[in-house]
Structures are given as structure tokens and as C-alpha cells.
Design an enzyme around this catalytic site. Structure first.
Site, PDB file in Angstrom:
ATOM      1  CG  ASP A 166     -77.549  -9.499 -26.696  1.00  0.00           C
ATOM      2  OD1 ASP A 166     -78.040  -8.597 -27.381  1.00  0.00           O
ATOM      3  OD2 ASP A 166     -76.501 -10.098 -26.990  1.00  0.00           O
ATOM      4  CG  ASP A 187     -79.088  -7.661 -31.863  1.00  0.00           C
ATOM      5  OD1 ASP A 187     -77.953  -8.141 -31.903  1.00  0.00           O
ATOM      6  OD2 ASP A 187     -79.957  -7.886 -32.727  1.00  0.00           O
ATOM      7  CD  GLU A 236     -74.588  -5.602 -33.244  1.00  0.00           C
ATOM      8  OE1 GLU A 236     -73.856  -6.441 -33.774  1.00  0.00           O
ATOM      9  OE2 GLU A 236     -75.830  -5.730 -33.209  1.00  0.00           O
ATOM     10  CG  HIS A 292     -72.205 -13.235 -30.710  1.00  0.00           C
ATOM     11  ND1 HIS A 292     -72.028 -11.952 -30.252  1.00  0.00           N
ATOM     12  CD2 HIS A 292     -73.373 -13.215 -31.409  1.00  0.00           C
ATOM     13  CE1 HIS A 292     -73.043 -11.199 -30.641  1.00  0.00           C
ATOM     14  NE2 HIS A 292     -73.878 -11.931 -31.348  1.00  0.00           N
ATOM     15  CG  ASP A 293     -72.282 -11.316 -34.469  1.00  0.00           C
ATOM     16  OD1 ASP A 293     -72.881 -12.407 -34.469  1.00  0.00           O
ATOM     17  OD2 ASP A 293     -72.787 -10.255 -34.068  1.00  0.00           O
TER      18      ASP A 293
END
Ligand code: GLC
Length: 543
Positions: free
Chosen positions: A102, A203, A245, A319-320
Site C-alpha cells: 500500500d 491510496d 484507489e 478494510h473500508d
């Protein structure tokens, strides 16, 4: 095995996301860690995945669980050491698994060396690494809000200046207009490439071209110029996989990001489908029943829009996001069946699928008293909505349904205490259903969700239609059935999913009358569809 030196290998791949804090503890401190991941590589190899997207393991004060980085070239000590990271990369590679790191390039932690230097004065060389505006203490430069609540500007009295933060106060945004910042980031990326990392998940990449003075946060005018430079300077090897993302991307823009020519990224994560059970125009917290025709039209638009012109990433969970089986399936009697149905609906599509840890077990959401939530976004949301006069019960209903912490409960490995996640005290609540839902039980049951995912992954490798086929949606307006056909010149794949807990009268098109049953979650298809039934029928060249 896939040739990972070649551009495009990810089109045949399936990735698995690990949220390290909640995956596997190895030293009893209650936090997952890198040696814990190494211990579970055989499990992941058995599942059949080709790569791990590893959520941040960098040094961090953990204001946002590692998405606030204080040193990009160091590992957060509770997660392990750089040597552990090297072991993970090497051990994963032995099993044909790539490590995808990430990368948080939009902001750092306020405890990063650069920010601490920046605070020393306007003349400090690092000052211009961040976004500052002069102003009086009581008047922020404008009324932009931070994603996690509150104003997006924070005042620093010693400097008489405000700094911009799109997320938490402890996550100051980097100033991408400064070429020195970009150079530092590219060098840092090369550090990880040299360590053997084979890709990156970027990200909130759509935020790097921001122009806060004009209130532009995502999709700023220089965004794609920066992405192209990043790709040219840092992602030189054609085999590096890069996933941006991009909450703001629409189909047209995603074509640009994932252009097959390779000037930008391999693919983007976009989230349009995750809003198909929200009040139109509302926030993710504003709950509405799933509008299946809307979901189907959304999937259709992305499938057709990127076919031959870009590349999709496919996911329900991360994870969100809350757990999909709780969201669009059934947590009760049809948990296993509906988890498989949701897997089939996604993995039949064109794109690269991502499995989020525990999704392959059909892990579910959790409900906690508000004090039990760790997530900064959840806590801020709760406070803000109560302050605005919302009823507590409604706010909690949103938290139960949408809190990011639903995905962050520890991985459920076994019936042992704390689900086999840790010998110590887990950092966050373990879902009490671990005694029933766990990896050990799944591995012992040939009908488990785990083996269904394993079969889906294997099918993707067997039949090229999964990678290459076009997309035709059947019955777009049907309220319960999601069915589509994928076709290449010599193969046809039919995917049929009942998204409801009721039997439905539905028959496949006649051309699939004598087709091969590739897989199903209720045995051989009969007349109509059973609750949450799913199957895939195949006609084609590959035996
Ligand atoms: C991304 C991450 C999320 C994080 C945010 C800020 O959306 O997925 O977890 O909080 O960026 O870095």
C-alpha cells in the site's frame, strides 16, 4: 505459473488483501504482525491467490491504522522488522505470491520527519512539502471539510499559517506541486521495488492533483500529469502491478487511468457499486435497501465501458467497507450459500478480483457499543450526527451497517480462544461467531465458502472467457436475479445469481440447455432458482 515480468499478468490473477493488524499475531501482543502473515502463507497458497495487497506496515503513530505514515522506509515495530518484511517477500515469492504494498502518497503523518521539519519555519526546506496558507487563527482559508469530519485546515500558531489535511488532523497533505516531494516519493518507491515488491496499491491517488483554494480535492487539473510522471519515474518495470484507489473515477476517466498502453496504472478501484444501497445523493451512512437493478446497471456500465479499453478491479469487500455477506447476503441460515452466490456474481466478471481477508470464510459484520469502535471515521461520524440532532438509534444503525470496523475484527482462524488470532489480548473485538465461522472449520468442510473461492480462482485460470469475454446483462430490471453472459469467439459463460432469500421463477436462455455446469452452490440447477442459488454454465473450447 504466471510470468510476472510481463505487462498484463494481473489479468489472470486473483489478489488477496491483508489488513495486518487483524490478520495473525505471532508474539502475543494482540496485534497482527508480519511473521504471522508468513505463518499463513501456506493457507493462502492453498486458496490459490497470486498476490497479496498488504495494507500499510510502515512506521506510523496509527492515528488511521497505518494510513498515517511517519517513515516510509521503516516497518512499524509491533508489525516486525525490515528483515521480517524481506522474509515475507521471499517466502511469498516461493509460493508464486507477489507482495503489493500500500502506498500512501497523498499525505503523511504529522510525525513524519518532513512535517516536523516543516513546523520549524517557513524557511525550512521541508516547509514547502506541505500545503500552507497564511491567515488569522479564527479564519480558515475556506470552508473545505475533512473526510473524517471537521475542517480540512489546521492552524499552527507558531507559523501563523494553516495546513491542509483532507483526512485527519494528523494526516497533513503533501504538496505535489513541489517537484522535490515527487522526487522523494519516487526514490522511496524504488527502495521497495529493489526489495522485491511486485506492485503497489495507491491510496486515494485521485487526490494528489488537488487545488484546495478552488475547493478541488479529487480530480484536480494536474492529476493525470502527476500519475503519468509517477508511472514513468517509479514504475519502470512493465510487470509491476499498480492499482489506484479513485473514489471519484467514472468509466471514462478509468479508461485513462488503466489505458492498455500502460502510461498510467494497471487498474483503479472505483466504488460506484458500493453506493447502490444508499439514499441517492446521500453519504455511505444513509441506508437504503439494495437496488439490484441499479447495481446491475452500474456493473454493466463498467464492464462494457472498460472492455478492451481499460481494466476493472473487482471487489465487494475491503478494510473500508462492511462485510458483503451481511450487506447483500444473509447472515443467518443462508450465510454459506449467499456468501458463495456473492463470490460467483463477482468472480464471473471481467477484471482482477480482490478477496478481503475473511471474505473466503463468509465472515460477517459486528455490533458493538459505540465505545467499542476504534475507527476514527466511525467515531467522528457518531459525534457529528448526534450534534446535528440525529436520533442515536438511527446513528447506530448506520454504524452497524457501514462502519469500517466491520472489516477490521480479527481474522477467525479456529475455535481456540480469540479465534486463534492471538495468545494475548486482541487489539480489537473478535466477532463472537468465530466458534462457528473459522478457517479450520472451513478447511475441514469440502462444501465451505473457502473451497468455493478456491474453485473460482482455478476456473479463472482454466477458461480464457473469464479474462477475455464481453458482457451481456440478462433481465436488467429483474429485482432479484443477477444473470449475465460472457462471450469470446468460441466460449460462452452464463452466470446466474439469486440475490434474494426467496425462490424465483427463472430459466436460463435455451442456448445453455446442454452446457457444462462449472460450479454451483446448490447442486444441479433445477426449475427456477432456490434462495441465494448461484451457478455458472459453460460452453466452449476448453475441456
Ligand atoms: C483510503 C484508505 C483508508 C484511509 C484513507 C486515508 O481511503 O483506504 O483506509 O483511511 O485512504 O488514507
Amino acid at each position: 505459473m504466471l510470468d510476472k515480468t510481463k505487462r498484463g499478468w494481473w489479468k489472470d490473477a486473483v489478489f488477496y488483501q491483508i489488513y495486518p493488524k487483524s490478520f495473525q499475531d505471532s508474539d502475543g501482543d494482540g496485534l497482527g504482525d508480519i511473521p504471522g502473515i508468513v505463518r499463513r502463507l501456506d493457507y493462502l497458497e492453498k486458496l490459490g491467490i497470486d498476490g497479496i495487497w498488504l495494507s500499510p506496515v510502515y512506521a506510523s503513530p496509527q492515528a488511521d491504522n497505518g494510513y498515517d505514515i511517519s517513515d516510509y522506509r521503516a516497518v512499524w515495530p509491533p508489525f516486525g522488522t525490515m528483515a521480517d518484511m524481506e522474509t515475507l517477500i521471499a517466502e511469498a515469492k516461493k509460493r508464486g505470491i507477489s507482495i503489493i504494498m500500500d502506498l500512501v502518497l497523498n499525505h503523511t503523518s504529522d510525525e513524519h520527519f518532513w512535517f516536523r521539519e516543516a513546523l520549524k519555519g517557513r524557511d525550512n526546506p521541508c516547509h514547502d512539502y506541505y500545503i500552507w496558507r497564511d491567515g488569522a487563527p479564527d479564519t480558515p482559508p475556506n470552508d473545505l471539510r475533512a473526510t473524517f469530519g471537521g475542517p480540512a485546515w489546521e492552524y499552527v500558531p507558531e507559523l501563523g499559517q494553516w495546513y491542509f489535511h483532507q483526512f485527519a488532523v494528523k494526516q497533513p497533505d503533501l504538496n505535489w506541486e513541489n517537484p522535490a516531494v515527487r522526487r522523494e516519493l519516487y526514490d522511496m518507491i524504488r527502495f521497495w521495488v529493489d526489495k522485491g515488491v511486485e506492485g503497489f496499491r495507491l491510496d486515494v491517488i485521485d487526490n494528489i492533483g488537488k487545488e484546495p483554494d478552488r475547493k478541488i480535492t479529487a480530480r484536480g487539473p494536474r492529476l493525470h500529469e502527476y500519475v503519468r510522471e509517477l508511472s514513468r519515474e517509479a514504475f519502470r518495470e512493465p510487470g509491476l502491478v499498480t492499482v489506484g484507489e479513485a473514489w471519484s473515477a467514472d468509466v471514462e476517466e478509468a479508461r485513462q487511468y488503466s489505458d492498455p498502453g500502460g502510461s498510467e496504472l494497471s487498474m483503479v478501484f472505483q466504488f460506484e457499486h458500493t453506493f447502490t444501497d444508499c439514499v441517492p445523493g446521500g453519504e455511505k451512512w444513509d441506508l437504503a435497501p439494495l437496488d439490484l437493478p441499479r447495481l446491475k446497471r452500474c456493473v454493466e456500465r463498467w464492464q462494457r465501458g472498460l472492455h478492451g479499453r481499460g481494466w476493472n478491479s473487482l471487489f465487494w469487500d475491503n478494510h473500508d467497507l462492511p462485510r458483503v455477506v451481511s450487506r447483500w447476503g444473509d447472515e443467518g441460515v443462508y450465510r454459506v450459500r449467499s456468501a458463495k452466490m456473492l463470490a460467483a456474481a463477482l468472480h464471473g466478471l471481467q477484471g482482477t478480483p480482490y478477496i478481503y481477508q475473511g471474505e473466503e470464510l463468509g465472515m460477517t459484520n459486528i455490533r458493538l457499543p459505540i465505545e467499542g469502535y476504534e475507527d476514527i471515521e466511525t467515531r467522528n461520524f457518531y459525534g457529528e450526527r448526534l450534534a446535528r440532532g440525529y436520533a442515536e438509534a438511527d446513528v447506530m444503525a448506520s454504524v452497524y451497517a457501514r462502519s469500517r470496523d466491520n472489516a477490521r475484527t480479527p481474522m477467525q482462524w479456529s475455535r481456540a480462544e480469540n479465534a486463534g488470532f492471538t495468545d494475548g489480548t486482541p487489539w480489537f473485538a473478535v466477532n463472537p461467531n468465530y466458534t462457528e465461522i473459522n478457517a479450520e472449520a472451513a478447511l475441514a468442510d469440502p462444501d465451505s465458502v473457502f473451497y468455493f473461492y478456491q474453485r473460482l480462482i482455478a476456473l479463472r485460470k482454466r477458461c480464457p472467457v473469464f479474462r477475455d469475454g464481453d458482457f451481456t446483462l440478462l433481465d436488467p430490471e429483474h429485482e432479484r436475479v443477477f444473470a449475465y453472459v460472457r462471450r469470446t469467439a468460441d466460449e460462452q459463460l452464463l452466470v446466474v445469481c439469486n440475490f434474494s432469500g426467496e425462490a424465483v421463477d427463472w430459466a436460463p436462455p435455451a442456448e445453455f440447455g446442454r452446457a457444462e455446469l462449472l460450479l454451483s452452490n446448490c447442486g444441479a440447477p433445477g426449475h427456477g432458482l432456490r434462495p441465494y442459488e448461484a451457478y455458472m454454465l459453460y460452453r466452449g473450447a476448453v475441456g
